[in-house]
Design a protein around this motif. Structure first.
Motif, PDB file in Angstrom:
ATOM      1  N   TRP A  87       2.012  49.827 -61.604  1.00 23.79           N
ATOM      2  CA  TRP A  87       2.244  50.019 -60.177  1.00 23.79           C
ATOM      3  C   TRP A  87       3.332  49.059 -59.630  1.00 23.79           C
ATOM      4  O   TRP A  87       3.601  48.010 -60.187  1.00 23.79           O
ATOM      5  CB  TRP A  87       0.954  49.786 -59.376  1.00 23.79           C
ATOM      6  N   ARG A  88       3.893  49.535 -58.481  1.00 23.29           N
ATOM      7  CA  ARG A  88       4.755  48.670 -57.681  1.00 23.29           C
ATOM      8  C   ARG A  88       4.187  48.671 -56.261  1.00 23.29           C
ATOM      9  O   ARG A  88       4.121  49.720 -55.617  1.00 23.29           O
ATOM     10  CB  ARG A  88       6.205  49.141 -57.680  1.00 23.29           C
ATOM     11  N   VAL A  89       3.746  47.478 -55.780  1.00 18.76           N
ATOM     12  CA  VAL A  89       3.091  47.344 -54.489  1.00 18.76           C
ATOM     13  C   VAL A  89       4.049  46.646 -53.510  1.00 18.76           C
ATOM     14  O   VAL A  89       4.644  45.606 -53.833  1.00 18.76           O
ATOM     15  CB  VAL A  89       1.786  46.526 -54.600  1.00 18.76           C
ATOM     16  N   THR A  90       4.166  47.204 -52.302  1.00 18.32           N
ATOM     17  CA  THR A  90       5.038  46.653 -51.267  1.00 18.32           C
ATOM     18  C   THR A  90       4.214  46.389 -50.006  1.00 18.32           C
ATOM     19  O   THR A  90       3.451  47.265 -49.576  1.00 18.32           O
ATOM     20  CB  THR A  90       6.190  47.600 -50.935  1.00 18.32           C
ATOM     21  N   LEU A  91       4.387  45.192 -49.410  1.00 14.43           N
ATOM     22  CA  LEU A  91       3.732  44.832 -48.148  1.00 14.43           C
ATOM     23  C   LEU A  91       4.812  44.597 -47.096  1.00 14.43           C
ATOM     24  O   LEU A  91       5.770  43.846 -47.322  1.00 14.43           O
ATOM     25  CB  LEU A  91       2.893  43.557 -48.328  1.00 14.43           C
ATOM     26  N   LEU A  92       4.615  45.231 -45.954  1.00 15.72           N
ATOM     27  CA  LEU A  92       5.518  45.047 -44.823  1.00 15.72           C
ATOM     28  C   LEU A  92       4.702  44.488 -43.652  1.00 15.72           C
ATOM     29  O   LEU A  92       3.742  45.115 -43.199  1.00 15.72           O
ATOM     30  CB  LEU A  92       6.164  46.377 -44.422  1.00 15.72           C
TER      31      LEU A  92
END
Length: 447
Positions: free
Chosen positions: A125-130
């Protein structure tokens, strides 16, 4: 206290704001949050992965709403596979999955909002938090608000012990004020206080020193008034007696004698009053008018005025000096010194004697010496004769006993001193005055 607490509050706000800027620029908080989430995604099941991301989003968003009293947009999460296919995106997220290139930027703009961004990847997975960013003004408001609460709690806890300490520490000062207020106006005796604090003892010592100076000054003034009254009593008595004789007798010879005695008594009283006024002026006023002066030329003019009286008694009145000697000096003070020393020497030297004025410069000082070859003054009497109304025990010449006191006071005002030395050729007496060629600045005028 309020000023001190305000200053501390401002300093803490600045420090916390600097920390906030440093942390936000490094995206440390976002990286930690994403790292915690990525650590939970150690499997390839897509359904479970979405559930974990949603649960994390709900938890983080709730914590953020509770910690920020400002209306803010929600946190945004995005879950994608390594090939870029989007698996999950928060409701407020618009658009496709963020690329690897996007994840390298510290912020991302979308939905009309700027976000702090952090991205991490696992083998699946690739997890992104904004996270919606805070402006500097919003950050300052939040930091100030949080610190105000802490400062309001700390203020009474600090103020109460401080108030007690100050109240206890000022108790000796209140006692000092009470003791001073209860004293009689004429009581200048030392204070007897038990000041336990070392910081207050110098105050008591300084106050006692001031009382001692006032006590000595009043004693001196009383003595001065008594001596002046005693000295004036004699010429006034003579004037009264001679005036009575002058109006009561018809004998021309007696009238002539009475008139002459009356004139001498008036002259003596006038001279004494002049001396008293001069001494009072010297003791109460600092030098005011220092001007450049050729001391040699000025001294020659002063001796020229005394020359007729010297010729009448055959006194050799001379002067030894360089061709010129320029000084900055108050001429009234210098006049008091030279006039009294020369008149004193001419009054006591015998007929046909010598009086010499010597001027010189030594080591940056002006030296003035008035010496004679008269009867002189014994060593035991020299110190006493520098005081007011003091005269030699075997002196036959009339006088007020103020000449040397005036000269000594004037010499002190010049910044120097008056000393007695031996006279001419081992005879008589000399009066030696030395003061700086360049006077020190007048502190009264500077202030």
């Amino acid at each position: 206290m309020l000023a001190a607490f305000t200053l501390v509050w401002v300093a803490l706000v600045v420090v916390d704001f600097w920390d906030f800027k440093r942390i936000s620029e490094s995206r440390k908080a976002q990286r930690l949050a994403v790292s915690a989430l990525v650590a939970s995604l150690d499997f390839a099941d897509e359904t479970r992965a979405v559930q974990v991301v949603q649960a994390t989003e709900t938890q983080y968003s709730l914590l953020r709403r509770e910690s920020l009293p400002l209306p803010r947009d929600e946190l945004l999460f995005q879950l994608a596979r390594l090939d870029g296919s989007l698996v999950y995106a928060s409701k407020g997220f618009s658009g496709a999955a963020l690329s690897i290139a996007d994840s390298e930027r510290p912020s991302w703009t979308g939905n009309g909002q700027t976000y702090w961004m952090a991205t991490l990847s696992t083998p699946q997975w690739r997890v992104t938090l904004l996270e919606p960013s805070l402006s500097d003004a919003e950050a300052m408001y939040l930091i100030s608000r949080n610190l105000v609460q802490s400062m309001l709690i700390a203020f009474p806890l600090v103020l109460l012990p401080l108030w007690l300490a100050v109240r206890r520490g000022l108790r000796p000062l209140r006692e000092l004020v009470t003791r001073v207020g209860e004293r009689a106006p004429t009581d200048f005796s030392p204070l007897a206080l038990d000041l336990r604090y070392a910081e207050l003892r110098p105050l008591e010592a300084a106050f006692n020193d001031l009382l001692a100076q006032a006590r000595n000054s009043i004693h001196s003034e009383r003595g001065f008034v008594q001596d002046a009254a005693h000295e004036l009593r004699t010429p006034l008595a003579v004037m009264a007696a001679q005036a009575h004789l002058l109006v009561s007798t018809t004998d021309p010879a007696l009238q002539k004698v009475a008139r002459a005695e009356l004139e001498r008594a008036i002259q003596r009283a006038s001279h004494l009053v002049h001396q008293l006024l001069t001494l009072a002026r010297l003791e109460s006023q600092p030098p005011q008018n220092r001007q450049p002066l050729d001391l040699v030329e000025w001294s020659q003019a002063q001796l020229a005025r005394a020359q007729p009286a010297a010729l009448m008694r055959g006194i050799d009145l001379g002067m030894v000096s360089p061709e010129t000697l320029v000084v900055r000096v108050d001429t009234q003070l210098l006049q008091s010194v030279l006039e009294n020393l020369v008149n004193n020497a001419m009054a006591y030297v015998h007929e046909g004697g010598r009086v010499t004025l010597t001027l010189s410069e030594e080591g940056g000082d002006v030296v003035l010496l008035v010496a004679d070859d008269g009867p002189g003054i014994s060593l035991t009497e020299r110190a006493r004769l520098m005081q007011r109304f003091q005269r030699g025990r075997e002196v036959q010449v009339s006088g007020s006993g103020l000449g040397l006191a005036i000269a000594a006071q004037a010499a002190s005002q010049l910044g120097g001193s008056l000393q007695m030395v031996d006279g001419l050729d081992g005879k008589g007496i000399g009066f030696w005055v030395r003061w700086p060629l360049q006077p020190k600045p007048d502190l009264h005028q500077i202030c």
